[in-house]
Design an enzyme around this catalytic site. Structure first.
Site, short mmCIF file in Angstrom:
data_model
loop_
_atom_site.label_atom_id
_atom_site.label_comp_id
_atom_site.label_asym_id
_atom_site.label_seq_id
_atom_site.Cartn_x
_atom_site.Cartn_y
_atom_site.Cartn_z
N LYS A 128 -4.56 55.06 -17.24
CA LYS A 128 -5.78 55.64 -16.66
C LYS A 128 -6.86 55.63 -17.72
CE LYS A 128 -7.15 57.57 -12.78
NZ LYS A 128 -6.62 57.41 -11.42
N ASP A 168 -11.91 55.18 -9.50
CA ASP A 168 -11.45 56.55 -9.25
C ASP A 168 -12.76 57.33 -9.00
OD1 ASP A 168 -8.81 58.29 -9.53
OD2 ASP A 168 -10.38 59.49 -10.46
P1 NDP Z 1 -15.32 59.50 -5.14
O1 NDP Z 1 -16.11 59.52 -6.39
O2 NDP Z 1 -15.56 58.44 -4.14
O3 NDP Z 1 -15.49 60.90 -4.38
C1 NDP Z 1 -15.13 62.08 -4.99
C2 NDP Z 1 -15.41 63.22 -4.03
O4 NDP Z 1 -14.86 64.42 -4.55
C3 NDP Z 1 -16.89 63.48 -3.87
O5 NDP Z 1 -17.12 64.01 -2.61
C4 NDP Z 1 -17.14 64.51 -4.96
O6 NDP Z 1 -18.29 65.31 -4.75
C5 NDP Z 1 -15.89 65.34 -4.88
N1 NDP Z 1 -15.65 65.94 -6.20
C6 NDP Z 1 -15.48 65.28 -7.37
N2 NDP Z 1 -15.33 66.14 -8.38
C7 NDP Z 1 -15.43 67.35 -7.82
C8 NDP Z 1 -15.36 68.65 -8.35
N3 NDP Z 1 -15.17 68.87 -9.68
N4 NDP Z 1 -15.47 69.68 -7.48
C9 NDP Z 1 -15.67 69.46 -6.14
N5 NDP Z 1 -15.75 68.23 -5.59
C10 NDP Z 1 -15.63 67.22 -6.42
O7 NDP Z 1 -13.79 59.54 -5.60
P2 NDP Z 1 -12.49 59.15 -4.77
O8 NDP Z 1 -12.66 59.48 -3.33
O9 NDP Z 1 -12.11 57.79 -5.17
O10 NDP Z 1 -11.43 60.14 -5.44
C11 NDP Z 1 -11.11 61.41 -4.88
C12 NDP Z 1 -9.76 61.86 -5.39
O11 NDP Z 1 -8.77 60.91 -4.98
C13 NDP Z 1 -9.62 61.95 -6.92
O12 NDP Z 1 -8.71 62.98 -7.22
C14 NDP Z 1 -8.98 60.61 -7.28
O13 NDP Z 1 -8.27 60.68 -8.49
C15 NDP Z 1 -8.04 60.43 -6.10
N6 NDP Z 1 -7.58 59.08 -5.83
C16 NDP Z 1 -8.45 58.05 -5.64
C17 NDP Z 1 -7.98 56.79 -5.35
C18 NDP Z 1 -8.89 55.66 -5.06
O14 NDP Z 1 -8.38 54.58 -4.73
N7 NDP Z 1 -10.18 55.79 -5.13
C19 NDP Z 1 -6.54 56.51 -5.31
C20 NDP Z 1 -5.71 57.66 -5.45
C21 NDP Z 1 -6.22 58.89 -5.72
P3 NDP Z 1 -19.59 65.07 -5.65
O15 NDP Z 1 -20.24 63.85 -5.09
O16 NDP Z 1 -20.39 66.31 -5.48
O17 NDP Z 1 -19.12 64.87 -7.06
O1 2IT Z 2 -5.34 57.46 -8.74
C1 2IT Z 2 -5.19 56.29 -8.35
O2 2IT Z 2 -4.10 55.87 -7.94
C2 2IT Z 2 -6.37 55.40 -8.34
N1 2IT Z 2 -7.45 55.85 -8.68
C3 2IT Z 2 -6.23 53.98 -7.95
C4 2IT Z 2 -5.70 53.16 -9.09
C5 2IT Z 2 -5.68 51.67 -8.88
O3 2IT Z 2 -5.34 50.99 -9.85
O4 2IT Z 2 -5.99 51.18 -7.80
#
Ligand code: NDP
Ligand code: 2IT
Length: 447
Positions: A128, A168
């Site tokens: 990561k 992420d």
């Molecule tokens: P994005 O940046 O697309 O969206 C993040 C969302 O979460 C936004 O709505 C953001 O709001 C909110 N958020 C972020 N930080 C905070 C905080 N400190 N408090 C409240 N809300 C918060 O990210 P993703 O959708 O990609 O990721 C969301 C979660 O999913 C994370 O935990 C990530 O690690 C996990 N994840 C993502 C994957 C992926 O493929 N993208 C895969 C597996 C897990 P704001 O705009 O106000 O910051």
């Molecule tokens: O938390 C996660 O699994 C991710 N942000 C996606 C990682 C990836 O390599 O697609």
């Protein structure tokens, strides 16, 4: 030495060696607790110090990221990449750009990624990275200059057979594009060094949707096992980013109604069901705040602050924002309102006390390592397509994703059953994820 005392002494060492990294401590503690029955059954893992080795990253990089803003001012951020474990394949895991990022966050995410990637059944190790850079409010040019500077350093440590980053929080298609361009330019190579790429230049169909869709596929499987389905259920989703948007889409396709979304400022509740076209316009096109939604949908209500989101009555909760966003109080409120299932779209969104409340109240709870593995799984499929130099159709990729999520559900249920904790998917995911890595590390000798 008993499994209890091994776990205790390893955890004390983790606390000593990684002071102040509270999220990393939290992630390690949960996994080590789950592994006690595995260590009792497999004394060779104690003898070979598997636990001591697995909590220590193979390699950690921290670097300066200097860049220039639109006004010509110099700015300095900090960049990270943690290459945690390569027993099952090249390091694989996303990059997070958020002001809260520090080494403890990157290590917790990298550690979780080892077990998650193992559960997918694909050949991927765990890693990561990220930066404390805040993309919010920055112009496209500023984001580009930051990404170029970040990759100028990161490109020394990664490669398609070494370490393959992705997105992420704060890193989506735009950022991956700028980083890919800079890698290609410096290394003079067009390779699958990043996943989540654009479809015109090596990306996979269904990667954008994969994490959210995968979350709903595994929850569907878990609901099926207790004779239920999403049809007619009310679902509360938090976040409004990549994971939240595509989880919402899939729930809606399966006949469920999503009634909430949020960002770090507050949450919306729409009793008519979330209109995703509006959300995509606000979040993906205009990059604005979720509160804009209520200007268009008059029955919807916006509440400032995100804490209250879990007090909204729902059948299923899908936290898809960030770590520790759902605590014991929130879990109690959900249980009181009749919520019977929860799946983690985000990484570690439920606090240990929150998980306790869910498990004591028999809420069907699928942890992030299993529930959000669909994103990295399709990243693995993107790597496969890049190696073949042939893109797959959406249908083929989506169907592989479904198979992977169903298999994850099977393997975490079976592991829980085998180790005497049937229905405890937290233990099941930690155990099933660990066993594969432990076998590979044992085969590789003292590494
Ligand atoms: P994005 O940046 O697309 O969206 C993040 C969302 O979460 C936004 O709505 C953001 O709001 C909110 N958020 C972020 N930080 C905070 C905080 N400190 N408090 C409240 N809300 C918060 O990210 P993703 O959708 O990609 O990721 C969301 C979660 O999913 C994370 O935990 C990530 O690690 C996990 N994840 C993502 C994957 C992926 O493929 N993208 C895969 C597996 C897990 P704001 O705009 O106000 O910051
Ligand atoms: O938390 C996660 O699994 C991710 N942000 C996606 C990682 C990836 O390599 O697609």
């Amino acid at each position: 030495m008993s499994a209890d005392s091994v776990v205790k002494s390893v955890f004390e060492q983790v606390l000593r060696r990684n002071p102040g990294e509270v999220e990393f401590h939290q992630a390690v503690k949960e996994v080590l607790e789950s592994l006690k029955p595995v260590l009792e059954k497999n004394p060779q893992y104690v003898e070979k110090k598997l636990i001591e080795r697995i909590v220590e990253p193979e390699r950690v990089f921290m670097f300066r990221v200097p860049w220039q803003d639109d006004k010509g001012n110099y700015q300095v951020n900090r960049g990270f990449r943690v290459q945690f474990n390569s027993a099952l394949g090249p390091y694989k895991g996303g990059l997070r750009f958020h002001p809260s990022v520090y080494l403890g966050i990157v290590k917790f995410l990298g550690f979780e990624q080892i077990f998650k990637n193992s559960l997918t059944g694909l050949m991927m190790g765990g890693g990561k990275g990220g930066s404390d850079f805040d993309p919010k409010g920055k112009s496209d040019d500023e984001v580009m200059r930051f990404c170029q500077s970040f990759m100028t350093e990161l490109c020394k440590y990664i490669g398609p057979d070494t370490d393959v980053p992705a997105g992420d929080i704060g890193v989506g298609g735009r950022e991956v594009g700028y980083m890919f361009g800079q890698y290609k330019r410096i290394r003079n190579e067009f390779t699958g060094v990043l996943t989540g790429k654009g479809l015109e230049w090596g990306g996979s169909l269904a990667r954008t949707e994969a994490t959210g869709y995968g979350l709903v596929y595994i929850m569907q499987e878990a609901l099926k096992a207790v004779g239920k389905s999403f049809k007619g259920l009310e679902v509360s989703v938090s976040g409004s980013g990549n994971v939240a948007i595509y989880a919402t889409q899939k729930v809606q396709q399966l006949g469920g109604k999503v009634i909430t979304l949020s960002d770090s400022n507050g949450y919306i509740y729409d009793p008519d069901g979330i209109n995703l076209d509006t959300v995509k316009q606000i979040k993906e096109v205009e990059r604005k705040r979720i509160k804009e939604y209520v200007n268009i949908h008059k029955n919807a209500k916006y509440t400032e602050g995100c804490n209250g989101i879990w007090t909204v009555k729902c059948d299923v909760a899908l936290p898809c924002a960030t770590q520790n966003e759902l605590d014991a109080e929130a879990a109690n409120a959900l249980v009181k309102n009749g919520c019977f299932a929860a799946g983690e779209g985000a990484n570690m969104p439920t606090t240990p006390e929150g998980i306790d409340v869910f498990q004591k109240n028999k809420v069907l709870f699928i942890p992030g390592k299993a529930a959000n593995a669909g994103g990295v799984a399709v990243s693995g499929l993107e790597m496969a397509q890049n190696s073949q130099r042939i893109p797959w159709t959406f249908e083929k990729t989506d169907s592989e994703l479904q198979t992977i999520m169903v298999n994850i559900y099977k393997s975490i249920s079976e592991a829980a059953q085998e180790y005497g904790c049937a229905g405890d998917f937290v233990a099941g995911a930690n155990i099933a994820g660990f066993l594969k890595v432990a076998k590979a590390m044992t085969a590789h000798g003292l590494v």
